[in-house]
Design a protein around this motif. Structure first.
Motif, mmCIF file in Angstrom:
data_model
loop_
_atom_site.group_PDB
_atom_site.id
_atom_site.type_symbol
_atom_site.label_atom_id
_atom_site.label_comp_id
_atom_site.label_asym_id
_atom_site.label_seq_id
_atom_site.Cartn_x
_atom_site.Cartn_y
_atom_site.Cartn_z
ATOM 1 N N ASP A 68 0.833 -1.254 -0.079
ATOM 2 C CA ASP A 68 -0.015 0.131 -0.146
ATOM 3 C C ASP A 68 0.954 1.298 0.060
ATOM 4 O O ASP A 68 0.202 2.216 0.304
ATOM 5 N N LEU A 69 2.053 1.103 -0.345
ATOM 6 C CA LEU A 69 3.067 2.472 -0.338
ATOM 7 C C LEU A 69 2.137 3.546 -1.181
ATOM 8 O O LEU A 69 2.313 4.476 -0.924
ATOM 9 N N ALA A 70 1.744 3.022 -2.505
ATOM 10 C CA ALA A 70 1.489 4.015 -3.310
ATOM 11 C C ALA A 70 0.290 4.934 -2.779
ATOM 12 O O ALA A 70 0.065 6.171 -2.977
ATOM 13 N N GLN A 71 -0.799 4.370 -2.038
ATOM 14 C CA GLN A 71 -1.819 4.984 -1.296
ATOM 15 C C GLN A 71 -1.211 5.868 -0.304
ATOM 16 O O GLN A 71 -2.001 6.638 0.271
ATOM 17 N N MET A 72 -0.132 5.889 0.195
ATOM 18 C CA MET A 72 0.527 6.676 1.172
ATOM 19 C C MET A 72 0.931 7.866 0.819
ATOM 20 O O MET A 72 1.340 8.958 1.247
ATOM 21 N N ALA A 73 1.069 8.082 -0.674
ATOM 22 C CA ALA A 73 1.601 9.274 -1.498
ATOM 23 C C ALA A 73 0.597 10.340 -1.034
ATOM 24 O O ALA A 73 -0.727 10.309 -0.969
ATOM 25 N N ARG A 74 1.223 11.637 -0.697
ATOM 26 C CA ARG A 74 0.353 12.831 -0.496
ATOM 27 C C ARG A 74 0.391 13.891 -1.386
ATOM 28 O O ARG A 74 -0.114 14.968 -1.098
ATOM 29 N N TYR A 75 1.101 13.877 -2.464
ATOM 30 C CA TYR A 75 1.083 14.994 -3.425
ATOM 31 C C TYR A 75 -0.147 15.369 -3.950
ATOM 32 O O TYR A 75 -0.695 16.682 -3.873
ATOM 33 N N GLU A 76 -1.363 14.645 -4.174
ATOM 34 C CA GLU A 76 -2.533 14.900 -4.763
ATOM 35 C C GLU A 76 -3.294 15.530 -3.650
ATOM 36 O O GLU A 76 -3.793 16.679 -3.957
ATOM 37 N N ALA A 77 -3.054 15.052 -2.342
ATOM 38 C CA ALA A 77 -3.644 15.675 -1.450
ATOM 39 C C ALA A 77 -3.317 17.122 -1.015
ATOM 40 O O ALA A 77 -4.021 18.216 -0.809
ATOM 41 N N VAL A 78 -2.035 17.496 -1.333
ATOM 42 C CA VAL A 78 -1.295 18.570 -1.116
ATOM 43 C C VAL A 78 -2.133 19.531 -2.167
ATOM 44 O O VAL A 78 -2.340 20.680 -2.029
ATOM 45 N N VAL A 79 -2.186 18.977 -3.468
ATOM 46 C CA VAL A 79 -2.646 20.063 -4.550
ATOM 47 C C VAL A 79 -4.118 20.256 -4.508
ATOM 48 O O VAL A 79 -4.405 21.414 -4.356
ATOM 49 N N GLN A 80 -4.928 19.321 -3.804
ATOM 50 C CA GLN A 80 -6.308 19.434 -3.308
ATOM 51 C C GLN A 80 -6.240 20.387 -2.288
ATOM 52 O O GLN A 80 -7.281 21.569 -2.142
ATOM 53 N N ASP A 81 -5.407 20.798 -1.231
ATOM 54 C CA ASP A 81 -5.482 21.468 -0.216
ATOM 55 C C ASP A 81 -5.243 22.753 -0.724
ATOM 56 O O ASP A 81 -5.905 23.787 -0.405
ATOM 57 N N LEU A 82 -4.151 22.973 -1.774
ATOM 58 C CA LEU A 82 -4.155 24.373 -2.306
ATOM 59 C C LEU A 82 -5.219 24.840 -3.140
ATOM 60 O O LEU A 82 -5.867 26.153 -3.224
ATOM 61 N N ALA A 83 -5.710 23.743 -3.591
ATOM 62 C CA ALA A 83 -7.016 24.038 -4.614
ATOM 63 C C ALA A 83 -8.219 24.658 -3.650
ATOM 64 O O ALA A 83 -8.768 25.633 -3.897
ATOM 65 N N ASP A 84 -8.396 24.058 -2.518
ATOM 66 C CA ASP A 84 -9.384 24.580 -1.741
ATOM 67 C C ASP A 84 -8.898 26.022 -1.142
ATOM 68 O O ASP A 84 -9.857 26.654 -0.692
ATOM 69 N N LEU A 85 -7.799 26.357 -1.074
ATOM 70 C CA LEU A 85 -7.415 27.688 -0.907
ATOM 71 C C LEU A 85 -7.362 28.731 -2.152
ATOM 72 O O LEU A 85 -6.642 29.580 -2.156
ATOM 73 N N ASN A 86 -7.890 28.226 -3.230
ATOM 74 C CA ASN A 86 -7.756 28.884 -4.503
ATOM 75 C C ASN A 86 -6.297 29.019 -4.884
ATOM 76 O O ASN A 86 -6.212 30.251 -5.613
ATOM 77 N N ASP A 87 -5.512 28.060 -4.556
ATOM 78 C CA ASP A 87 -4.128 28.121 -5.112
ATOM 79 C C ASP A 87 -3.451 26.884 -5.833
ATOM 80 O O ASP A 87 -4.434 26.215 -6.032
ATOM 81 N N THR A 88 -2.170 27.244 -6.563
ATOM 82 C CA THR A 88 -1.718 25.935 -6.933
ATOM 83 C C THR A 88 -0.326 25.923 -6.665
ATOM 84 O O THR A 88 0.314 26.573 -5.995
#
Ligand code: HEM
Length: 207
Positions: A68-88
Motif C-alpha cells: 500500500d505504499l502508493a496509497q501513502m503518497a500525499r502529493y495529490e492531497a497537497v494539490v487539493q489543499d491548495l485548490a481549497d485555498l484557490n491556489d496552485t
C-alpha cells in the motif's frame, strides 16, 4: 549504542536527528500557521517536496516490499489543499531532485516520517479553520493512526534488509531530502541562507 546494533530505521532516525530538529525550527520560525497567506506558502513548500517523492511512493519494486505504499503518497492531497485555498502548486525554478535507488529510500523515510510531526501541525492549522475535509487533508493522520502506521512502516523498512553500503546511501538520501526541504523553504518564504536558529536540544521522539 554502536551503529552496528541499530536497526536500519533507528539508524535513519539517529543520523538525521539534528538535521530534523533544524528543519523543525526553520519551519516554526516562519510561522506557517499564523495567517492563511503563510499557510499557503507552507502548502507550496509541501507541494514541491511531495512532488519529488511521488514517483518513489509509486515505485513498483518498493510497492512489492512495502504494501500500500502508493496509497501513502500525499502529493495529490497537497494539490487539493491548495485548490481549497484557490491556489496552485509552486513551480520551482531549477531542476528538481529525482531520487533513485537506495537514496530514494531515504527520501521516502523523510516524507513518511514527516506525517508524525504533522500531528502538531494539524492541530495548529485547525486554528485557521482548515481540517482533513478542507485545506489540510495532507496533514490528516493515516486511518490506522499515526503511531501504529509508523511502526508498521518502520518494520517494512527494516525488512528491506539493506546491506551496509545500501544503508549508508539511504541515510545520505534522507539528508539530501531534509537539505532540499530547507532550500525550498528559504526560497518560498524569502529567507537568507542559514536563517534558522540553533537546533533545539535533541528531542526524544519516544516511538
Ligand atoms: C514544524 C515542523 C515539524 C515539527 C514540529 C516536527 C515534529 C516531529 C515530531 C514531534 C516527531 C516525532 C513524533 C512522535 O514521536 O510521535 C517527528 C518525526 C519525524 N519528522 Fe518531523 N517535524 C516537523 C517537520 C518535519 C519535516 C518538514 C520533515 C521532513 C521534511 C520531518 C520529518 C520527520 C521524520 C522523518 C520523522 C521520523 C523520525 C523517526 O522516528 O525516525 N519533520 N517530527
Amino acid at each position: 549504542m554502536s551503529d552496528k546494533m541499530l536497526t536500519f530505521a533507528q539508524r535513519l532516525k539517529e543520523e538525521n536527528r539534528t538535521t530534523h530538529d533544524s528543519v523543525d525550527n526553520l519551519v516554526m520560525s516562519v510561522n506557517p500557521f499564523a495567517t492563511p497567506e503563510n499557510y499557503v506558502k507552507f502548502l507550496k513548500l509541501q507541494s514541491v517536496f511531495h512532488k519529488i517523492v511521488d514517483p518513489v511512493y509509486r515505485d513498483e519494486a518498493l510497492n512489492r516490499a512495502i504494501p500500500d505504499l502508493a496509497q501513502m503518497a500525499r502529493y495529490e492531497a497537497v494539490v487539493q489543499d491548495l485548490a481549497d485555498l484557490n491556489d496552485t502548486p509552486y513551480v520551482f525554478d531549477g531542476e528538481l531532485p529525482q531520487p533513485q535507488g537506495n537514496r530514494a529510500i531515504g527520501w521516502l523515510y523523510c516524507a513518511e516520517g514527516s506525517n508524525l510531526g504533522a500531528a502538531f501541525l494539524f492541530k495548529d492549522v485547525q486554528k485557521l479553520a482548515f481540517d482533513e475535509h478542507h485545506g489540510a487533508s495532507h496533514l490528516a493522520p493515516h486511518p490506522d493512526g499515526r503511531g501504529k502506521h509508523w511502526r508498521a512502516f518502520v518494520e517494512r523498512l527494516n525488512l528491506l534488509s539493506l546491506s551496509e553500503e545500501a544503508q549508508v546511501e539511504a541515510v545520505e538520501g534522507a539528508k539530501d531530502a531534509f537539505a532540499f526541504y530547507k532550500v525550498v523553504l528559504r526560497r518560498i518564504f524569502g529567507l537568507p541562507e542559514g536563517a534558522e536558529a540553533e537546533a533545539k536540544p535533541l528531542v526524544d521522539y519516544g516511538i
